[in-house]
Design an enzyme around this catalytic site. Structure first.
Site, short mmCIF file in Angstrom:
data_model
loop_
_atom_site.label_atom_id
_atom_site.label_comp_id
_atom_site.label_asym_id
_atom_site.label_seq_id
_atom_site.Cartn_x
_atom_site.Cartn_y
_atom_site.Cartn_z
N ASP A 176 0.83 -1.20 0.00
CA ASP A 176 0.00 0.00 0.00
C ASP A 176 0.88 1.26 0.00
O ASP A 176 0.44 2.34 -0.42
CB ASP A 176 -0.94 0.03 1.22
CG ASP A 176 -2.03 -1.03 1.10
OD1 ASP A 176 -2.19 -1.61 0.01
OD2 ASP A 176 -2.71 -1.29 2.11
N GLU A 213 6.13 -6.28 -8.19
CA GLU A 213 5.17 -5.76 -7.19
C GLU A 213 3.73 -6.09 -7.57
O GLU A 213 2.81 -5.28 -7.34
CB GLU A 213 5.38 -4.26 -6.97
CG GLU A 213 6.67 -4.01 -6.23
CD GLU A 213 6.59 -2.93 -5.18
OE1 GLU A 213 5.49 -2.60 -4.71
OE2 GLU A 213 7.67 -2.44 -4.81
N GLY A 214 3.51 -7.26 -8.13
CA GLY A 214 2.17 -7.68 -8.54
C GLY A 214 1.94 -7.36 -9.99
O GLY A 214 2.01 -6.19 -10.39
C1 LIG Z 1 13.30 -7.77 -12.29
C2 LIG Z 1 12.43 -8.34 -11.21
C3 LIG Z 1 12.56 -7.86 -9.93
C4 LIG Z 1 11.78 -8.42 -8.89
N1 LIG Z 1 12.00 -7.99 -7.60
C5 LIG Z 1 11.40 -8.68 -6.59
C6 LIG Z 1 11.75 -8.40 -5.23
O1 LIG Z 1 12.55 -7.51 -4.93
N2 LIG Z 1 11.18 -9.16 -4.25
C7 LIG Z 1 10.29 -10.16 -4.52
O2 LIG Z 1 9.83 -10.80 -3.58
N3 LIG Z 1 9.92 -10.42 -5.81
C8 LIG Z 1 10.47 -9.72 -6.83
N4 LIG Z 1 10.13 -10.01 -8.14
C9 LIG Z 1 9.15 -11.05 -8.41
C10 LIG Z 1 7.86 -10.54 -9.01
O3 LIG Z 1 7.10 -9.87 -8.04
C11 LIG Z 1 7.14 -11.74 -9.63
O4 LIG Z 1 7.90 -12.13 -10.77
C12 LIG Z 1 5.72 -11.43 -10.01
O5 LIG Z 1 4.93 -11.23 -8.86
C13 LIG Z 1 5.09 -12.52 -10.88
O6 LIG Z 1 5.31 -13.78 -10.36
P1 LIG Z 1 5.86 -14.97 -11.29
O7 LIG Z 1 7.08 -14.46 -11.98
O8 LIG Z 1 6.00 -16.18 -10.44
O9 LIG Z 1 4.75 -15.18 -12.38
P2 LIG Z 1 3.44 -16.08 -12.20
O10 LIG Z 1 2.83 -15.82 -10.89
O11 LIG Z 1 3.79 -17.48 -12.53
O12 LIG Z 1 2.51 -15.48 -13.35
C14 LIG Z 1 2.68 -15.81 -14.73
C15 LIG Z 1 1.59 -15.11 -15.52
O13 LIG Z 1 0.29 -15.57 -15.09
C16 LIG Z 1 -0.51 -14.48 -14.65
N5 LIG Z 1 -1.32 -14.91 -13.51
C17 LIG Z 1 -0.91 -15.58 -12.41
N6 LIG Z 1 -1.95 -15.81 -11.58
C18 LIG Z 1 -3.02 -15.23 -12.16
C19 LIG Z 1 -4.39 -15.10 -11.80
N7 LIG Z 1 -4.87 -15.56 -10.64
N8 LIG Z 1 -5.24 -14.46 -12.66
C20 LIG Z 1 -4.77 -13.97 -13.83
N9 LIG Z 1 -3.50 -14.06 -14.23
C21 LIG Z 1 -2.62 -14.68 -13.41
C22 LIG Z 1 0.49 -13.38 -14.24
O14 LIG Z 1 -0.10 -12.10 -14.30
C23 LIG Z 1 1.58 -13.58 -15.30
O15 LIG Z 1 1.19 -12.94 -16.48
C24 LIG Z 1 10.86 -9.43 -9.18
C25 LIG Z 1 10.71 -9.89 -10.50
C26 LIG Z 1 11.50 -9.38 -11.50
C27 LIG Z 1 11.37 -9.95 -12.89
#
Ligand SMILES: Cc1cc2nc3c(=O)[nH]c(=O)nc-3n(C[C@H](O)[C@H](O)[C@H](O)COP(=O)(O)OP(=O)(O)OC[C@H]3O[C@@H](n4cnc5c(N)ncnc54)[C@H](O)[C@@H]3O)c2cc1C
Length: 384
Positions: free
Chosen positions: A242, A365-366
């Protein structure tokens, strides 16, 4: 009842300070860090000296305790310079926020206060290889043995992982309960036995920032390093958003603004069919759309920040801002490349980097899908 969008004198000065810093320090360094992937320590040291790092740390712990809107003004300006460097700076805020919200005085003095004295980094380590959007699916565990928690598991995509001194980590402490009291947050130091930091990821954009995996192998975490209460991990990890999602959205606005400025300048210089391309309505309208959406995005950010500063719940408005500004920045940067034509596709021109840098706003961040999920859930909840 009155409403105004004006900034106080202090806020105007803060914005100017951040803008000048971005122009004079971040922009000249941006290309080098994008090309080499070297961490921008020299920029971060100067940001620290200038008072643009760790701006939300409470005054009680030596910090500036700036408000949410103040933070948005800074985030937009820094991102206007380079979002890779901006993300390195803002990632500290993400890790610090749950600590500010929920940690003991002891932890705040030990981990936050020193950050006001000298430049140092921290990281928010929640995502795992199998759990990004679905944070409830995380598998890292912490088991209490005597007065220590034994931490095992892997985190993934952690910004600042390679340079941070400490991590905000969420782990399962009661797997059956999951988010309903089964997750606990800890501060884990990078130097402790069993903390293994992975190699820097080769990302599409924002290459100045440092993204890595972290593995925990039987890491002994002292009981006093629990953030908040046992079982509070999920709530703390989510509450931080938030504060930080409007900031990420403001950074997307900063990137879009930079892309639009380049597009305006280029389109007034580049001629086709005997006139500057800005005289072709198709180009002029693309720029008009950029300007409208940038302004709309900024207002969404400010509204989310304003509500936070008023002590009101802003989860819905934070997701409005995050989803709108992320999608908007990708569109504006892509259109800026279009306006540059073939030159836009070349790394010799600035908009190619902006298009690469913009994409991550729809993911970290989501994701944009998850923001829409939050928005729809919040609306349904209000309708009950
Ligand atoms: C450069 C970078 C920096 C980051 N920094 C941090 C950090 O500092 N700390 C940290 O904790 N994380 C960090 N992240 C992680 C980031 O928050 C996640 O990559 C992100 O939340 C998506 O998760 P995922 O990669 O597992 O994709 P997934 O969750 O596997 O999603 C894959 C696709 O499916 C879609 N999807 C998933 N579930 C649903 C649903 N219920 N309804 C509709 N669509 C859906 C998603 O929108 C996406 O398009 C970072 C990622 C990157 C690439």
């Amino acid at each position: 009842m009155s409403i105004h969008f004006g900034l106080s004198e202090e806020q105007q000065s803060l914005r100017e300070l951040a803008h000048d810093f971005s122009k004079n320090v971040i922009r000249p360094a941006a290309e080098h860090h994008d090309q080499t992937g070297e961490y921008p320590w020299e920029v971060l040291s100067k940001a620290h000296e200038t008072g643009l790092l760790n701006t939300h740390i409470p005054a009680e712990y030596g910090g500036m305790e700036l408000g949410a809107v103040d933070g948005l003004l800074i985030a937009e300006e820094l991102a206007w310079g380079c979002t890779g460097i901006g993300t390195a700076i803002e990632a500290n805020g993400l890790a610090q926020q749950p600590v500010i919200i929920g940690a003991s005085d002891f932890l705040k003095r030990k981990y936050l206060a020193p950050m006001t004295e000298k430049v140092s980094m921290c990281a928010y380590a929640v995502t795992e290889p199998g759990a990004g959007s679905d944070v409830q699916g995380l598998k890292t565990t912490a088991v209490l043995q005597g007065d220590k928690w034994i931490l095992n598991g892997q985190k993934m995509w952690i910004t600042n992982a390679g340079v941070a001194d400490w991590y905000f980590v969420v782990a399962l402490t009661d797997p059956a309960k999951k988010a309903r009291g089964g997750m606990t947050a800890f501060i884990v130091e990078k130097g402790w036995d069993g903390v293994i930091v992975g190699k820097k990821e080769k990302n599409m954009g924002q290459r100045a920032s440092d993204t890595r995996a972290i593995t925990f192998e039987n890491v002994e975490v002292p009981a006093e390093n629990v953030v908040g209460k046992i079982g509070d991990g999920w709530n703390l990890a989510m509450a931080a958003f938030d504060y930080t999602r409007p900031g990420v959205a403001a950074a997307a606005v900063g990137l879009a603004r930079a892309a639009m400025e380049h597009a305006i300048q280029y389109s007034s210089e580049r001629k086709t069919f005997g006139v500057p391309i800005a005289n072709h309505q198709a180009i002029a309208f693309m720029i008009a759309d950029m300007a409208m959406n940038i302004d709309a995005g900024r207002l969404l950010c400010w509204n989310a920040g304003y509500l936070k500063d008023q002590g009101q719940r802003n989860t819905l408005q934070s997701s409005y801002a995050k989803a709108f500004c992320a999608d908007m920045a990708v569109k504006v940067a892509t259109d800026a490349v279009q306006i540059f034509g073939g030159y836009g596709y070349s790394s010799e021109y600035p908009v190619e980097k902006l298009m690469r840098d913009s994409k991550i706003f729809q993911i970290y961040e989501g994701t944009s899908q998850i923001q829409r999920l939050i928005i729809s859930r919040e609306l349904m909840m209000r309708n009950k």
